[in-house]
Each structure stands twice: as structure tokens, then as C-alpha cells.
Write a protein that holds these residues in place. Structure first.
Motif, PDB file in Angstrom:
ATOM      1  N   VAL A   1       0.834  -1.201   0.000  1.00 35.51           N
ATOM      2  CA  VAL A   1       0.000   0.000   0.000  1.00 35.51           C
ATOM      3  C   VAL A   1       0.868   1.251   0.000  1.00 35.51           C
ATOM      4  O   VAL A   1       0.604   2.217  -0.737  1.00 35.51           O
ATOM      5  CB  VAL A   1      -0.939   0.001   1.220  1.00 35.51           C
ATOM      6  N   MET A   2       1.910   1.244   0.804  1.00 33.45           N
ATOM      7  CA  MET A   2       2.818   2.395   0.876  1.00 33.45           C
ATOM      8  C   MET A   2       3.500   2.649  -0.465  1.00 33.45           C
ATOM      9  O   MET A   2       3.598   3.787  -0.936  1.00 33.45           O
ATOM     10  CB  MET A   2       3.867   2.153   1.961  1.00 33.45           C
ATOM     11  N   ILE A   3       3.966   1.573  -1.099  1.00 30.59           N
ATOM     12  CA  ILE A   3       4.652   1.717  -2.388  1.00 30.59           C
ATOM     13  C   ILE A   3       3.672   2.166  -3.464  1.00 30.59           C
ATOM     14  O   ILE A   3       3.961   3.070  -4.256  1.00 30.59           O
ATOM     15  CB  ILE A   3       5.328   0.388  -2.780  1.00 30.59           C
ATOM     16  N   PHE A   4       2.497   1.540  -3.495  1.00 27.74           N
ATOM     17  CA  PHE A   4       1.479   1.918  -4.468  1.00 27.74           C
ATOM     18  C   PHE A   4       1.039   3.364  -4.247  1.00 27.74           C
ATOM     19  O   PHE A   4       0.715   4.079  -5.198  1.00 27.74           O
ATOM     20  CB  PHE A   4       0.290   0.959  -4.355  1.00 27.74           C
ATOM     21  N   GLY A   5       1.041   3.804  -2.991  1.00 25.93           N
ATOM     22  CA  GLY A   5       0.684   5.177  -2.652  1.00 25.93           C
ATOM     23  C   GLY A   5       1.809   6.164  -2.808  1.00 25.93           C
ATOM     24  O   GLY A   5       1.638   7.357  -2.487  1.00 25.93           O
ATOM     25  N   GLN A   6       2.965   5.696  -3.294  1.00 25.39           N
ATOM     26  CA  GLN A   6       4.093   6.582  -3.597  1.00 25.39           C
ATOM     27  C   GLN A   6       4.548   7.422  -2.397  1.00 25.39           C
ATOM     28  O   GLN A   6       4.942   8.572  -2.541  1.00 25.39           O
ATOM     29  CB  GLN A   6       3.739   7.499  -4.760  1.00 25.39           C
ATOM     30  N   TRP A   7       4.459   6.837  -1.194  1.00 22.40           N
ATOM     31  CA  TRP A   7       4.954   7.492   0.008  1.00 22.40           C
ATOM     32  C   TRP A   7       4.267   8.836   0.262  1.00 22.40           C
ATOM     33  O   TRP A   7       4.840   9.727   0.888  1.00 22.40           O
ATOM     34  CB  TRP A   7       6.473   7.678  -0.058  1.00 22.40           C
ATOM     35  N   ARG A   8       3.019   8.971  -0.202  1.00 22.95           N
ATOM     36  CA  ARG A   8       2.250  10.205  -0.017  1.00 22.95           C
ATOM     37  C   ARG A   8       0.931   9.849   0.669  1.00 22.95           C
ATOM     38  O   ARG A   8       0.223   8.943   0.226  1.00 22.95           O
ATOM     39  CB  ARG A   8       1.983  10.892  -1.359  1.00 22.95           C
ATOM     40  N   PRO A   9       0.570  10.569   1.744  1.00 25.70           N
ATOM     41  CA  PRO A   9      -0.579  10.174   2.582  1.00 25.70           C
ATOM     42  C   PRO A   9      -1.890   9.985   1.832  1.00 25.70           C
ATOM     43  O   PRO A   9      -2.585   8.991   2.047  1.00 25.70           O
ATOM     44  CB  PRO A   9      -0.685  11.324   3.590  1.00 25.70           C
ATOM     45  N   ILE A  10      -2.269  10.919   0.963  1.00 32.93           N
ATOM     46  CA  ILE A  10      -3.558  10.821   0.289  1.00 32.93           C
ATOM     47  C   ILE A  10      -3.583   9.635  -0.675  1.00 32.93           C
ATOM     48  O   ILE A  10      -4.575   8.891  -0.757  1.00 32.93           O
ATOM     49  CB  ILE A  10      -3.895  12.120  -0.462  1.00 32.93           C
ATOM     50  N   LYS A  11      -2.502   9.442  -1.405  1.00 37.98           N
ATOM     51  CA  LYS A  11      -2.434   8.294  -2.307  1.00 37.98           C
ATOM     52  C   LYS A  11      -2.422   6.986  -1.522  1.00 37.98           C
ATOM     53  O   LYS A  11      -2.973   5.978  -1.973  1.00 37.98           O
ATOM     54  CB  LYS A  11      -1.199   8.399  -3.198  1.00 37.98           C
ATOM     55  N   ILE A  12      -1.801   6.997  -0.351  1.00 36.22           N
ATOM     56  CA  ILE A  12      -1.814   5.818   0.520  1.00 36.22           C
ATOM     57  C   ILE A  12      -3.238   5.521   0.970  1.00 36.22           C
ATOM     58  O   ILE A  12      -3.646   4.354   1.044  1.00 36.22           O
ATOM     59  CB  ILE A  12      -0.877   6.035   1.727  1.00 36.22           C
ATOM     60  N   LEU A  13      -4.024   6.566   1.257  1.00 36.23           N
ATOM     61  CA  LEU A  13      -5.427   6.379   1.629  1.00 36.23           C
ATOM     62  C   LEU A  13      -6.191   5.657   0.516  1.00 36.23           C
ATOM     63  O   LEU A  13      -6.911   4.678   0.767  1.00 36.23           O
ATOM     64  CB  LEU A  13      -6.077   7.736   1.904  1.00 36.23           C
TER      65      LEU A  13
ATOM     66  N   MET B   1      -7.522 -15.632  -2.614  1.00 33.94           N
ATOM     67  CA  MET B   1      -6.225 -15.227  -3.174  1.00 33.94           C
ATOM     68  C   MET B   1      -6.251 -13.833  -3.795  1.00 33.94           C
ATOM     69  O   MET B   1      -5.210 -13.287  -4.136  1.00 33.94           O
ATOM     70  CB  MET B   1      -5.793 -16.237  -4.249  1.00 33.94           C
ATOM     71  N   ILE B   2      -7.434 -13.252  -3.928  1.00 30.21           N
ATOM     72  CA  ILE B   2      -7.576 -11.984  -4.640  1.00 30.21           C
ATOM     73  C   ILE B   2      -6.684 -10.863  -4.082  1.00 30.21           C
ATOM     74  O   ILE B   2      -6.020 -10.153  -4.860  1.00 30.21           O
ATOM     75  CB  ILE B   2      -9.061 -11.548  -4.657  1.00 30.21           C
ATOM     76  N   PRO B   3      -6.614 -10.641  -2.750  1.00 27.77           N
ATOM     77  CA  PRO B   3      -5.767  -9.545  -2.263  1.00 27.77           C
ATOM     78  C   PRO B   3      -4.300  -9.698  -2.668  1.00 27.77           C
ATOM     79  O   PRO B   3      -3.623  -8.708  -3.004  1.00 27.77           O
ATOM     80  CB  PRO B   3      -5.931  -9.624  -0.740  1.00 27.77           C
ATOM     81  N   PHE B   4      -3.817 -10.920  -2.658  1.00 28.03           N
ATOM     82  CA  PHE B   4      -2.399 -11.141  -2.960  1.00 28.03           C
ATOM     83  C   PHE B   4      -2.140 -11.084  -4.461  1.00 28.03           C
ATOM     84  O   PHE B   4      -1.095 -10.589  -4.906  1.00 28.03           O
ATOM     85  CB  PHE B   4      -1.971 -12.482  -2.365  1.00 28.03           C
ATOM     86  N   ILE B   5      -3.101 -11.559  -5.240  1.00 29.08           N
ATOM     87  CA  ILE B   5      -2.985 -11.435  -6.695  1.00 29.08           C
ATOM     88  C   ILE B   5      -3.004  -9.952  -7.087  1.00 29.08           C
ATOM     89  O   ILE B   5      -2.221  -9.503  -7.922  1.00 29.08           O
ATOM     90  CB  ILE B   5      -4.121 -12.202  -7.399  1.00 29.08           C
ATOM     91  N   ALA B   6      -3.917  -9.200  -6.463  1.00 30.58           N
ATOM     92  CA  ALA B   6      -4.002  -7.759  -6.737  1.00 30.58           C
ATOM     93  C   ALA B   6      -2.707  -7.057  -6.360  1.00 30.58           C
ATOM     94  O   ALA B   6      -2.245  -6.155  -7.068  1.00 30.58           O
ATOM     95  CB  ALA B   6      -5.178  -7.151  -5.964  1.00 30.58           C
ATOM     96  N   THR B   7      -2.100  -7.487  -5.251  1.00 35.76           N
ATOM     97  CA  THR B   7      -0.827  -6.900  -4.832  1.00 35.76           C
ATOM     98  C   THR B   7       0.250  -7.108  -5.880  1.00 35.76           C
ATOM     99  O   THR B   7       0.981  -6.170  -6.247  1.00 35.76           O
ATOM    100  CB  THR B   7      -0.367  -7.525  -3.498  1.00 35.76           C
ATOM    101  N   LEU B   8       0.363  -8.328  -6.379  1.00 35.32           N
ATOM    102  CA  LEU B   8       1.379  -8.632  -7.388  1.00 35.32           C
ATOM    103  C   LEU B   8       1.151  -7.825  -8.667  1.00 35.32           C
ATOM    104  O   LEU B   8       2.093  -7.272  -9.245  1.00 35.32           O
ATOM    105  CB  LEU B   8       1.370 -10.126  -7.700  1.00 35.32           C
TER     106      LEU B   8
END
Length: 319
Positions: free
Chosen positions: A241-253, A287-294
Motif C-alpha cells: 500500500v505504501m509503495i502503491f501510494g508513492q509514500w504520499r498520505p492521500i495516495k496511501i489512503l 487469493m484476490i488480495p495477494f494477486i491484486a498486490t502482485l
């Protein structure tokens, strides 16, 4: 409509701990220290908070008990994260190895302590969930919105959203936030203008530990009535989540709510008519959350903009 309310509430239950822990990871990495021990800190924080609830549940209940448990989880998370801070900052050890060691230590320590201090010698810690808010006064009566956000809710949901607002203010509107970001981008430049890089990195790791400890408790409270030395890999999902959110609070939300929705589908598919009547096996939904993560990390990793000095030990005497 009831299904919509259920999905929305479950999404909040899964998203808020992800948000809190990912924000913790953001603070420490913004300071230049990577913390892959988020999962381990969550376990320790959850263990401390749930054990306190288990012991004090006979004498108190409700929101006061939850608030005290939160304070304990945050404090224990900070203390446990100091192990990573000392190894990464003072000893300049490999931060990935240090974090991995804490992830291995945390569940083993939680199981050992639970078996030692409980009379029956079991590792599961039971607790009575007396923390659900069936309806927030006034707000719970608002049409649609009240049912979505202010009924069958938990205090931890609103604490998580408050932490988001505070994080934005601290990171972008305070001297501390500016200095922390400088230490994660150009630590030698920060040092040259009098910023103590070591102290700032310690502060980042401690904030991360406190939020991860809180996140562990926040994850367990709405979703279970016992703790078995696991948070189902949520610490690693928070890193995504942090990486996908680019280390920015709103994107992390936004990322936290996306992954929270995926987790909701995985856990509540049996009560969603369209999914329950499909021919797709239940294991696929799980498995959906982990597939989505990948998938998300595969497509977003190339555009990822991590702090330049993250995971690089800082040596005051080198350039």
C-alpha cells in the motif's frame, strides 16, 4: 442495499489498519530507514493490546478499555521498533536483514509469552468485543451516510482517519516533516545545515513502530475475538500500500481502500449474491488480495519514486 452497507463497513475494517501501518512505513522511509518489520511490530502491538483487554475485561469494558489498549499497543510498538532503529542507525546493519529478524522474532515471542503467562498454556488469547458502536449519536441518523460510516463502527476507524490528517500536516506543514524528508533524500545536505540525521531517523522509526503497533490492534479488534500470534501478513500488504501510494498520505489512503475492498471480497464473498452463486471456487476469492498486490506492484514499480537515501546507512564522516 444491506449488502452495500455490509461491504462498505467491512472495507473500512480492513482498510483502516492498512492505512495506519502504511503511514507508519511512510514516516520511517521518508527518514531514510526501510522497515519491513511492520508485520512483526503489528504482531507485538496486537499481542500487548489484546492481552491487556483479556486481563482487564472483567473490571472494565467499552471505549475506555479500548483507548488504554491502544496506548499500550502504541508504546510496545515503539519499544520493539527501537531494535530495528539501533541495528540500522547505530550499527549500520543491513536493514532488510534486521527487519526480517524482527518478523521472525515477533510471532515466536508472542506465542512463548502467551503460553507462559496463561494458566491453560495455550497460545490463543481470547477477548470479549465490547467496542462496537452500534450508532453514533446524530450522525448515525443521517440517511445512507449514517448507515455507511456511523453504524456498527469502531472508534479505531475515526482514529485512523485522524492519523491521516495529522500525518499530512506533520509531513508537509511542519519543520519536523521537512527535516525528516530531507534526511530521506539528502542526509549529508541535511547534516550540513545542522539537522541531526540520526535523531530524525530514530524519530521516523519510532513513529513507524507506534503506528504499526496500533495497526495490529486495529486489525484484530473488528475481525476476531481472539489473537493467535498472526496478523495474516497485513504488515507486508501495508508495505505494498505504501509503495502503491508513492509514500504520499492521500495516495496511501486510496491504495488502502483499494486493497481493503479486495480483502473484503476475499472474506465476505459468500454473502454477496453475485459472487456466492458463481462457479468460482472460494479459494480463488481468498487469493484476490495477494494477486491484486502482485499485479499492482508489477505495473507501478517502474514509476515508483522512493526516497533516494532509503535503506542506505548514514555515515556522518563519509560523502
Amino acid at each position: 442495499m444491506d449488502i452495500l452497507y455490509l461491504v462498505a463497513q467491512q472495507t473500512m475494517f480492513f482498510s483502516i489498519p492498512l492505512l495506519i501501518v502504511a503511514l507508519g512505513g511512510m514516516f520511517t522511509e521518508r527518514g531514510g530507514v526501510t522497515n519491513i518489520a511492520l508485520d512483526g511490530v503489528m504482531i507485538i502491538g496486537a499481542f500487548a493490546g489484546i492481552f491487556f483487554i483479556n486481563q482487564m475485561g472483567q473490571t472494565m469494558s467499552g471505549q475506555l478499555l479500548l483507548i488504554l489498549a491502544i496506548l499500550i499497543s502504541v508504546s510496545i510498538g515503539i519499544v520493539f521498533s527501537l531494535l530495528l532503529a539501533y541495528s540500522a542507525i547505530n550499527l549500520k546493519s543491513d536493514q532488510i536483514i534486521g527487519g526480517t529478524a524482527l518478523n521472525m522474532l515477533a510471532p515466536a515471542l508472542a506465542i512463548y509469552v502467551a503460553r507462559t503467562i496463561q494458566e491453560n498454556g495455550v497460545q490463543q488469547i481470547q477477548f470479549i468485543n465490547s467496542f462496537r458502536i452500534f450508532s453514533v449519536p446524530v450522525l448515525g441518523d443521517i440517511p445512507v451516510i449514517g448507515n455507511l460510516f456511523f453504524k456498527n463502527a469502531y472508534l479505531t476507524t475515526y482514529i485512523g482517519l485522524a492519523i491521516l490528517v495529522i500525518s499530512v500536516v506533520i509531513l508537509y506543514k511542519t519543520k519536523f516533516g521537512l527535516r525528516l524528508r530531507a534526511c530521506g533524500e539528502h542526509p549529508h545536505a541535511a547534516d550540513s545545515v545542522g539537522i541531526n540525521v540520526y535523531k530524525m531517523r530514530y524519530a521516523g522509526v519510532m513513529i513507524s513502530g507506534g503506528l504499526a503497533g496500533l495497526g495490529g490492534l486495529v486489525f484484530i479488534i473488528p475481525t476476531s475475538t481472539n489473537f493467535n500470534a498472526t496478523v495474516s501478513g497485513y504488515g507486508f500488504l501495508a508495505l505494498a500500500v505504501m509503495i502503491f501510494g508513492q509514500w504520499r498520505p492521500i495516495k496511501i489512503l486510496l491504495a488502502a481502500f483499494f486493497f481493503g475492498l479486495m480483502k473484503t471480497v476475499a472474506s465476505a464473498y459468500s454473502v454477496i449474491p453475485i459472487l456466492a452463486t458463481s462457479a468460482i471456487p472460494g479459494d480463488v476469492y481468498k487469493m484476490i488480495p495477494f494477486i491484486a498486490t502482485l499485479i499492482v506492484l508489477a505495473f507501478s514499480s517502474k514509476s515508483s519514486q522512493a526516497p533516494k537515501a532509503v535503506a542506505i546507512p548514514y555515515d556522518k564522516g563519509s560523502r
